[in-house]
Design an enzyme around this catalytic site. Structure first.
Site, mmCIF file in Angstrom:
data_model
loop_
_atom_site.group_PDB
_atom_site.id
_atom_site.type_symbol
_atom_site.label_atom_id
_atom_site.label_comp_id
_atom_site.label_asym_id
_atom_site.label_seq_id
_atom_site.Cartn_x
_atom_site.Cartn_y
_atom_site.Cartn_z
ATOM 1 N N LYS A 52 0.784 -1.250 -0.007
ATOM 2 C CA LYS A 52 0.008 -0.013 0.073
ATOM 3 C C LYS A 52 1.034 1.231 -0.038
ATOM 4 O O LYS A 52 0.394 2.265 -0.648
ATOM 5 C CB LYS A 52 -0.930 -0.074 1.156
ATOM 6 N N GLN A 96 -5.067 -1.912 9.169
ATOM 7 C CA GLN A 96 -4.772 -3.145 8.495
ATOM 8 C C GLN A 96 -5.321 -4.307 9.318
ATOM 9 O O GLN A 96 -5.194 -4.597 10.659
ATOM 10 C CB GLN A 96 -3.257 -3.518 8.293
ATOM 11 N N ASP A 119 -11.373 2.270 3.174
ATOM 12 C CA ASP A 119 -11.436 1.077 2.965
ATOM 13 C C ASP A 119 -12.897 0.777 2.740
ATOM 14 O O ASP A 119 -13.268 -0.302 2.293
ATOM 15 C CB ASP A 119 -10.960 0.187 4.433
#
Ligand code: NDP
Length: 279
Positions: A52, A96, A119
């Protein structure tokens, strides 16, 4: 033989487009920063976080990495999220997953400001998707829509069967396919006659989390098959939820593993970051 839907190529195209967009935004004085928080040192999460950061660098946005020890308390993590919510230089925040067991995942997701929820997991983002309002969309299903559209797959009026109903793949996938006017069937572990239902699909999207579960006899002749699954064997070889060699003989188009859905997830995360910058 089925045509391969090349996720590597399509995700590269998307990243190029985003790079151009961020360059224009920079000219207009708009900079982007994604905050990535990892708690603990799970090696798989470490790889995702590194990828990422690399993608941010590539498209031209800053990334701020927070690598917190496994012992971090829920309170400490909530405090950091609250600071990042208030930090105007940060446009996107992601934690995460999975987080260690002593931290409640839902509480963490709910703490991220919906304006920075790149997200797309926050209940407000999911609610907006449900009622067709603008908001961040979960990256993997959004990536699948891009794969289909950029491969000229017609979705309108087609029967789409989705195997799996998780919050991050199956459910948002169903909502997105509905938005594209598909007729959608969602299946799960209580579904009776799964094979029969799958073999009626024009578009079969599989996110079941079971290695090569979907064999050729689940696939209708000429169907488009999208395999979300990722499984790594002891030799580091990747495979999906679909038995590729069998499905490929019947499908008209299919995503491989690796190189199908996987690369799209990060590309769509970057897309959400750029959207956050534009807001
Ligand atoms: P989950 O384990 O959260 O969900 C699996 C779903 O499959 C559940 O809804 C479950 O049903 C259903 N299921 C399980 N067994 C059966 C069965 N025998 N028949 C029918 N349905 C069944 O998985 P995820 O959605 O998180 O992920 C799915 C796969 O996709 C995994 O391999 C994961 O690694 C991969 N993945 C890949 C991503 C990428 O970027 N390519 C991103 C995210 C995930 P029930 O609800 O009834 O339990």
């Amino acid at each position: 033989m089925a045509q391969i839907i090349d996720g590597k190529k399509i995700s590269a195209e998307i990243k190029e487009e985003l790079k151009e967009q961020t360059a224009h935004l920079k000219e207009a004085g708009v900079e982007g920063t994604l905050a990535v928080i990892q708690v603990g040192d799970d090696p798989a999460s470490g790889v995702y976080v590194r990828n990422k950061k690399k993608a941010c660098e590539y498209i031209g946005i800053h990334s701020k990495a927070f690598e917190l020890p496994e012992s971090t308390t829920q309170g400490e993590l909530l405090h950091l999220i609250s600071d990042l919510n208030a930090d105007e230089s940060v446009n996107g925040i992601l934690v995460q997953l999975p987080v260690p067991d002593h931290i409640d995942e839902k509480t963490i997701i709910n703490a991220i400001s919906p304006d920075k929820d790149v997200d797309g997991f926050h209940p407000e983002s999911v609610g907006s998707l449900t009622i067709g309002q603008p908001g961040f969309v979960s990256c993997t299903p959004a990536g699948i829509i891009e794969l289909l559209k950029r491969s000229q797959v017609e979705i309108d009026g087609k029967h789409c069967v989705i195997v799996g109903r998780s919050n991050i793949v199956g459910k948002p996938m169903a909502l997105l396919m509905l938005r594209e006017n598909a007729t959608v069937t969602v299946t799960h572990s209580h579904t009776k006659n799964l094979k029969e239902i799958c073999s009626q699909a024009d578009i079969l999207i599989v996110a079941i989390g079971k290695k090569e579960f979907i064999t050729g006899d689940y696939v209708k002749e000429g169907a488009v098959v999208i395999d979300v699954g990722i499984h790594r064997d002891e030799n580091n070889k990747l495979s999906g939820d679909v038995k590729y060699e069998e499905a490929e003989r019947k499908a008209s188009m299919i995503t491989p593993v690796p190189g199908g859905v996987g690369p799209m997830t990060i590309a769509m995360l970057m897309h959400n970051c750029v959207e956050a910058m534009m807001r």
